[in-house]
Design a protein around this motif. Sequence first.
Motif, PDB file in Angstrom:
ATOM      1  N   GLY A 157      40.224  32.960  26.372  1.00 32.37           N
ATOM      2  CA  GLY A 157      40.022  31.702  25.819  1.00 32.37           C
ATOM      3  C   GLY A 157      39.526  30.663  27.228  1.00 32.37           C
ATOM      4  N   ASP A 158      40.689  30.755  27.929  1.00 30.61           N
ATOM      5  CA  ASP A 158      40.671  29.853  29.356  1.00 30.61           C
ATOM      6  C   ASP A 158      39.887  30.249  30.277  1.00 30.61           C
ATOM      7  OD1 ASP A 158      42.716  28.399  28.035  1.00 30.61           O
ATOM      8  OD2 ASP A 158      44.323  29.134  29.263  1.00 30.61           O
ATOM      9  N   GLY A 159      38.945  31.220  30.251  1.00 27.26           N
ATOM     10  CA  GLY A 159      38.209  31.686  31.034  1.00 27.26           C
ATOM     11  C   GLY A 159      38.540  32.436  32.233  1.00 27.26           C
ATOM     12  N   ALA A 160      39.843  33.072  32.069  1.00 25.55           N
ATOM     13  CA  ALA A 160      40.156  33.898  33.101  1.00 25.55           C
ATOM     14  C   ALA A 160      39.402  35.296  33.280  1.00 25.55           C
ATOM     15  CB  ALA A 160      41.750  34.406  32.615  1.00 25.55           C
ATOM     16  N   ASP A 161      39.754  35.899  34.460  1.00 29.63           N
ATOM     17  CA  ASP A 161      38.866  37.175  34.776  1.00 29.63           C
ATOM     18  C   ASP A 161      39.706  38.119  34.263  1.00 29.63           C
ATOM     19  OD1 ASP A 161      40.850  37.432  36.530  1.00 29.63           O
ATOM     20  OD2 ASP A 161      39.721  37.137  38.362  1.00 29.63           O
ATOM     21  N   SER A 162      38.879  39.364  34.251  1.00 30.10           N
ATOM     22  CA  SER A 162      39.871  40.514  33.767  1.00 30.10           C
ATOM     23  C   SER A 162      41.256  40.944  34.348  1.00 30.10           C
ATOM     24  CB  SER A 162      38.921  41.612  33.784  1.00 30.10           C
ATOM     25  OG  SER A 162      39.547  42.915  34.291  1.00 30.10           O
ATOM     26  N   THR A 163      41.225  40.745  35.734  1.00 26.51           N
ATOM     27  CA  THR A 163      42.504  40.986  36.437  1.00 26.51           C
ATOM     28  C   THR A 163      43.671  39.989  35.719  1.00 26.51           C
ATOM     29  OG1 THR A 163      41.182  41.479  38.152  1.00 26.51           O
ATOM     30  CG2 THR A 163      43.745  41.211  38.611  1.00 26.51           C
ATOM     31  N   LEU A 210      48.463  39.989  29.865  1.00 28.79           N
ATOM     32  CA  LEU A 210      48.666  41.101  28.742  1.00 28.79           C
ATOM     33  C   LEU A 210      50.198  41.577  28.655  1.00 28.79           C
ATOM     34  CD1 LEU A 210      47.188  42.428  26.090  1.00 28.79           C
ATOM     35  CD2 LEU A 210      46.466  44.265  27.653  1.00 28.79           C
ATOM     36  N   THR A 211      49.971  42.314  30.191  1.00 29.20           N
ATOM     37  CA  THR A 211      51.208  43.226  30.627  1.00 29.20           C
ATOM     38  C   THR A 211      52.407  42.483  30.826  1.00 29.20           C
ATOM     39  OG1 THR A 211      50.313  43.459  32.589  1.00 29.20           O
ATOM     40  CG2 THR A 211      49.771  45.130  31.465  1.00 29.20           C
ATOM     41  N   GLY A 212      52.416  41.432  31.244  1.00 26.65           N
ATOM     42  CA  GLY A 212      53.399  40.594  31.726  1.00 26.65           C
ATOM     43  C   GLY A 212      54.237  40.091  30.170  1.00 26.65           C
ATOM     44  N   ALA A 213      53.311  39.593  29.274  1.00 24.01           N
ATOM     45  CA  ALA A 213      54.117  39.329  27.855  1.00 24.01           C
ATOM     46  C   ALA A 213      54.598  40.630  27.158  1.00 24.01           C
ATOM     47  CB  ALA A 213      52.749  38.487  27.108  1.00 24.01           C
ATOM     48  N   LEU A 234      53.739  50.297  27.776  1.00 24.43           N
ATOM     49  CA  LEU A 234      53.204  51.390  28.405  1.00 24.43           C
ATOM     50  C   LEU A 234      51.608  51.658  28.115  1.00 24.43           C
ATOM     51  CD1 LEU A 234      55.922  54.248  28.258  1.00 24.43           C
ATOM     52  CD2 LEU A 234      55.414  52.821  30.205  1.00 24.43           C
ATOM     53  N   ILE A 235      51.213  51.646  26.701  1.00 23.25           N
ATOM     54  CA  ILE A 235      49.872  51.557  26.354  1.00 23.25           C
ATOM     55  C   ILE A 235      49.083  50.605  27.019  1.00 23.25           C
ATOM     56  CG2 ILE A 235      48.612  51.196  24.347  1.00 23.25           C
ATOM     57  CD1 ILE A 235      50.499  53.183  22.841  1.00 23.25           C
ATOM     58  N   LEU A 236      49.648  49.286  27.271  1.00 21.69           N
ATOM     59  CA  LEU A 236      49.020  48.090  27.563  1.00 21.69           C
ATOM     60  C   LEU A 236      49.034  48.215  29.097  1.00 21.69           C
ATOM     61  CD1 LEU A 236      50.163  45.487  24.844  1.00 21.69           C
ATOM     62  CD2 LEU A 236      47.957  46.712  25.046  1.00 21.69           C
ATOM     63  N   HIS A 237      49.814  48.657  29.744  1.00 21.04           N
ATOM     64  CA  HIS A 237      49.862  48.843  31.121  1.00 21.04           C
ATOM     65  C   HIS A 237      48.773  49.961  31.674  1.00 21.04           C
ATOM     66  CE1 HIS A 237      53.485  46.753  33.195  1.00 21.04           C
ATOM     67  NE2 HIS A 237      53.605  46.749  32.176  1.00 21.04           N
ATOM     68  N   ALA A 238      48.549  50.943  30.783  1.00 20.81           N
ATOM     69  CA  ALA A 238      47.558  51.767  31.036  1.00 20.81           C
ATOM     70  C   ALA A 238      46.197  51.212  30.898  1.00 20.81           C
ATOM     71  CB  ALA A 238      47.764  53.024  30.104  1.00 20.81           C
ATOM     72  N   LEU A 239      46.130  50.450  29.975  1.00 18.12           N
ATOM     73  CA  LEU A 239      44.695  49.562  30.065  1.00 18.12           C
ATOM     74  C   LEU A 239      44.444  48.631  31.326  1.00 18.12           C
ATOM     75  CD1 LEU A 239      42.422  48.349  28.219  1.00 18.12           C
ATOM     76  CD2 LEU A 239      43.862  46.761  27.254  1.00 18.12           C
ATOM     77  N   ARG A 240      45.565  47.946  31.651  1.00 20.49           N
ATOM     78  CA  ARG A 240      45.355  47.123  32.807  1.00 20.49           C
ATOM     79  C   ARG A 240      45.264  48.217  34.350  1.00 20.49           C
ATOM     80  NH1 ARG A 240      50.304  45.043  35.966  1.00 20.49           N
ATOM     81  NH2 ARG A 240      50.436  47.328  36.238  1.00 20.49           N
ATOM     82  N   ASP A 241      45.614  49.355  34.184  1.00 26.91           N
ATOM     83  CA  ASP A 241      45.694  50.413  35.528  1.00 26.91           C
ATOM     84  C   ASP A 241      44.498  50.679  35.673  1.00 26.91           C
ATOM     85  OD1 ASP A 241      48.243  49.324  35.982  1.00 26.91           O
ATOM     86  OD2 ASP A 241      49.186  51.383  35.123  1.00 26.91           O
ATOM     87  N   VAL A 242      43.650  51.097  34.366  1.00 22.94           N
ATOM     88  CA  VAL A 242      42.430  51.616  34.296  1.00 22.94           C
ATOM     89  C   VAL A 242      41.516  50.795  34.639  1.00 22.94           C
ATOM     90  CG1 VAL A 242      40.796  52.554  32.805  1.00 22.94           C
ATOM     91  CG2 VAL A 242      43.101  53.626  32.665  1.00 22.94           C
ATOM     92  N   ALA A 243      41.469  49.437  34.143  1.00 24.15           N
ATOM     93  CA  ALA A 243      40.690  48.336  34.718  1.00 24.15           C
ATOM     94  C   ALA A 243      40.691  48.067  36.146  1.00 24.15           C
ATOM     95  CB  ALA A 243      41.105  47.101  33.860  1.00 24.15           C
ATOM     96  N   ALA A 244      41.905  48.330  36.789  1.00 25.82           N
ATOM     97  CA  ALA A 244      42.120  47.910  38.042  1.00 25.82           C
ATOM     98  C   ALA A 244      41.344  48.908  38.699  1.00 25.82           C
ATOM     99  CB  ALA A 244      43.652  47.650  38.368  1.00 25.82           C
ATOM    100  N   ARG A 245      41.255  50.012  38.528  1.00 27.56           N
ATOM    101  CA  ARG A 245      40.885  51.217  39.233  1.00 27.56           C
ATOM    102  C   ARG A 245      39.284  51.169  39.533  1.00 27.56           C
ATOM    103  NH1 ARG A 245      42.815  56.196  36.161  1.00 27.56           N
ATOM    104  NH2 ARG A 245      45.165  55.212  36.652  1.00 27.56           N
TER     105      ARG A 245
END
Length: 211
Positions: A144-150, A156-159, A197-208
Amino acid sequence: MDAEFFRAWIAEIAAVVQDQRDHLTQLDAAIGDADHGTNLARGFTAVQTALGDASPATPGAVLQLTGRTLISTVGGASGPLYGTAFRRAAKALGDSPGVDLAALAGALAAALDGVRQLGAAGEGEKTMVDALAPAVAAFAKAVGDGADSTTALAALTGAADAGAQATIGMQATKGRASYLGPRSVGHEDPGAASSALILHALRDVAARGPA
Ligand code: ADP
Ligand code: MG
């Protein structure tokens, strides 16, 4: 993010769940019945097989088949809960071929709603909701604040991590761990750990790669 991206996410979950199977089962041994890691490993192995056989063409179809397969292959509370989460996310995405950050935020919110409706757990009851709810909220706020995907996926993963850690101090009032009463305090909830773990996987795939 296209169907290929979502298949890569599920494949990453399957790999991480395999890798962390014993850890998740040990967490469940402390406050449950020592099957959470094996439950999820069995479920996501079946999901990988189903996705390989069916090759769903849209993100929604990938998540729909994932949810359906988890429900039919995972005994225990987490199968129907995660199955419902993926099916609700699928429904939110509909049949669109591409998913942007706002649509992903909507799908994650729908997944959380599904878990809440089925399990009737609120925050603070020492369940997967304690990782999912703050993660979904942090992601929605970042998007909502306009952040980029990273940036949004880091929120997401921090929370999710903070939420899972916070379950250590909680007393379980839902699920099998609630049978232990005050003795459930002092252990991380296995479902909160697997949600992170499931949400980390999402972040890791996006980062790849390109999402
Ligand atoms: P079972 O408890 O049936 O053995 P699992 O061990 O696979 O199933 O999953 C346990 C996890 O399920 C818990 O750690 C918790 O996070 C989650 N859980 C259990 N009951 C609920 C509920 N009512 N709402 C949300 N999550 C729940
Ligand atoms: Mg269990």
